[in-house]
Design an enzyme around this catalytic site. Structure first.
Site, short mmCIF file in Angstrom:
data_model
loop_
_atom_site.label_atom_id
_atom_site.label_comp_id
_atom_site.label_asym_id
_atom_site.label_seq_id
_atom_site.Cartn_x
_atom_site.Cartn_y
_atom_site.Cartn_z
N GLN A 12 15.39 5.40 -49.10
CA GLN A 12 16.08 6.21 -48.10
C GLN A 12 17.41 5.60 -47.68
O GLN A 12 17.69 4.43 -47.94
CB GLN A 12 15.19 6.37 -46.87
CG GLN A 12 14.79 5.06 -46.22
CD GLN A 12 13.71 5.25 -45.16
OE1 GLN A 12 14.00 5.12 -43.97
NE2 GLN A 12 12.48 5.56 -45.57
N HIS A 14 20.42 6.19 -44.19
CA HIS A 14 20.62 6.78 -42.88
C HIS A 14 22.09 7.16 -42.69
O HIS A 14 22.99 6.46 -43.16
CB HIS A 14 20.19 5.81 -41.78
CG HIS A 14 18.79 5.32 -41.95
ND1 HIS A 14 17.70 6.17 -41.96
CD2 HIS A 14 18.29 4.08 -42.16
CE1 HIS A 14 16.60 5.46 -42.14
NE2 HIS A 14 16.93 4.20 -42.28
N GLU A 44 19.99 -0.27 -38.87
CA GLU A 44 18.80 -1.08 -38.59
C GLU A 44 18.96 -2.49 -39.16
O GLU A 44 19.74 -2.73 -40.09
CB GLU A 44 17.53 -0.43 -39.15
CG GLU A 44 17.55 -0.13 -40.63
CD GLU A 44 16.40 0.76 -41.06
OE1 GLU A 44 16.14 1.79 -40.39
OE2 GLU A 44 15.75 0.45 -42.08
N HIS A 65 17.95 1.92 -49.41
CA HIS A 65 17.04 0.79 -49.34
C HIS A 65 15.59 1.22 -49.44
O HIS A 65 15.26 2.40 -49.30
CB HIS A 65 17.26 0.01 -48.03
CG HIS A 65 17.02 0.82 -46.80
ND1 HIS A 65 17.97 1.67 -46.27
CD2 HIS A 65 15.94 0.93 -45.98
CE1 HIS A 65 17.50 2.25 -45.18
NE2 HIS A 65 16.26 1.84 -44.99
N ARG A 124 15.99 10.95 -47.64
CA ARG A 124 15.13 10.29 -48.63
C ARG A 124 15.61 10.57 -50.05
O ARG A 124 16.06 11.67 -50.36
CB ARG A 124 13.68 10.73 -48.46
CG ARG A 124 13.08 10.28 -47.12
CD ARG A 124 11.65 10.76 -46.94
NE ARG A 124 11.10 10.25 -45.69
CZ ARG A 124 11.23 10.84 -44.51
NH1 ARG A 124 11.91 11.98 -44.44
NH2 ARG A 124 10.72 10.31 -43.43
#
EC number: 5.3.1.8
Length: 406
Positions: free
Chosen positions: A98, A100, A135, A264, A283
């Site tokens: 996935q 982001h 993240e 990642h 995804r």
């Protein structure tokens, strides 16, 4: 300051032992436990038992007094929302591949899907909220991941090491343009292959990876990962995409930062993760969930390089992991056996303290004291007085501190 009661997310890729053992519960758990959530995410907010004996969610407390809990600056900047979510990840099996979106992409995508009338909980919704989702993951144990596109020259070398008749033309596609544009072209070609073509190519590649492992080739770890993914997802283009990403092994205390667009996949291990309080995920594959290829290609960053492994900048009792994410900052504090120096935690911003080893005494300047045990976490509102933290007992103690970013 108050102890948090946190939700466990029972995803199938989780461990039946890691989180229960951390919390001192019976092992193994009846079902996989993948994530322990600490924060005010609407899907599973932490809970606090008040002095009046009533349990409330952290989300309710923020709604009742956003300035007191978040501080004026954080409340204003993030529209009265806690901007980060802290987690423990217990990865027993690989997650989906996935990426982001950025803040701008999230805002635009959210507005577009709102205008189209797509329900926020719909399975084909890409942008349930208008915020970015950077993240950072910090290993508690040896932690394995794929992250970011590998240097094209090294990827060409890998592809030639496992080359098959069907793979050769794709190897040469990247060799002819060994840069981010060439990587985009190869990745796009692979994830849009007709299923019939994929069904011919994948078995060839997997057989070549088996041979490479048997011969103890240079790309043993990469091939073992592809074989693991191929066994779980035998007809998935994400297995091919895994050949293009950096294969990383983090030791305890090492971290990786995943900004917008970084493709990642977490493979195995236990880690503390801090991320922006968002659900926006695009995804690539290796999942039965929704995959939107055109939108994914708009989001993915195809810049190629070695993925930086962060050890953190020295702090007063350990390390702080600096990133460019405005939503969060994570620091790690360590006390070896016999050490007893105090950590001063100053007020002014919302903070969560998480104990991952040993036991800690937390004492506020107003005299209030709480004990923080292994697997427990604590909420410190911005308006609370400063607290001092020191280890209890003679063994090793570890604390993670999450707060809003700069």
């Amino acid at each position: 300051m108050e102890l948090l009661r946190n939700a466990v997310r029972p995803y199938a890729w989780g461990s039946r032992t890691t989180i229960p053992a951390l919390q001192g519960r019976e092992v193994p758990a009846p079902h996989p436990e993948a994530e322990l959530w600490m924060g005010a995410h609407p899907g599973d907010p932490s809970r606090i038992l008040g002095a009046d004996g009533v349990e409330r969610t952290l989300l309710e407390l923020l709604e009742g007094d956003p300035i007191g809990h978040l501080g004026e600056e954080t409340a204003q900047r993030w529209n009265n929302r806690l901007p980060f979510l802290l987690k423990i990840l217990a990865v027993e099996e690989p997650l989906s591949m996935q990426a982001h979106p950025s803040a701008e992409q999230s805002a635009e995508g959210h507005a577009r899907e709102e205008a189209a009338g797509i329900p926020r909980d719909a399975s084909n919704r890409n942008y349930p909220d208008p915020t970015a989702k950077p993240e950072l993951v910090c290993a508690l144990t040896e932690f394995h991941a794929l992250a970011g596109f590998r240097d094209p020259a090294q990827t060409v070398k890998l592809l030639r090491a496992v080359e098959t008749p069907g793979l050769a033309k794709y190897t040469e596609l990247l060799a002819a343009q060994p840069d981010s544009d060439g990587m985009r072209a190869l990745f796009t070609t692979w994830i849009t292959l007709p299923q019939a073509s994929l069904d011919e190519l994948l078995p060839e590649v997997l057989d070549a990876c088996v041979l490479h492992v048997k011969e103890h080739g240079e790309f043993d770890a990469e091939c073992r990962t592809v074989l693991e993914l191929g066994e779980a997802h035998p007809r998935d283009a994400g297995v091919l995409a895994a050949l293009l990403l950096n294969r990383l092994t983090l030791s305890a205390g090492e971290a990786i930062y995943l900004p917008a667009g970084n493709l990642h996949l977490y493979l195995h291990g236990t880690a503390v993760e801090i991320l922006a309080n968002s659900d926006n995920i695009l995804r690539c594959g290796l999942t039965p969930k929704h995959v939107d290829v055109p939108e994914l290609l708009r989001v993915v960053d195809f810049e190629c390089c070695d993925m930086p492994i962060l050890t953190g900048e020295p702090s007063e009792c350990g390390a702080v992991y600096h990133t460019d994410a405005p939503e969060f900052e994570l620091s790690r504090c360590e006390w070896e056996a016999g050490e007893d120096h105090e950590l001063l935690v100053r007020p002014g911003s919302p903070q969560i303290l998480l104990c991952t080893a040993g036991e800690l005494l937390v004492r506020a300047e107003d005299g209030k004291e709480l004990t923080l045990g292994r697997g427990e976490s604590m909420w410190l509102p911005a308006s609370d007085p400063a607290v001092r933290v020191r280890p209890l007992g003679a063994g090793r103690t570890q604390l993670f501190r999450a707060t809003s970013g700069k």
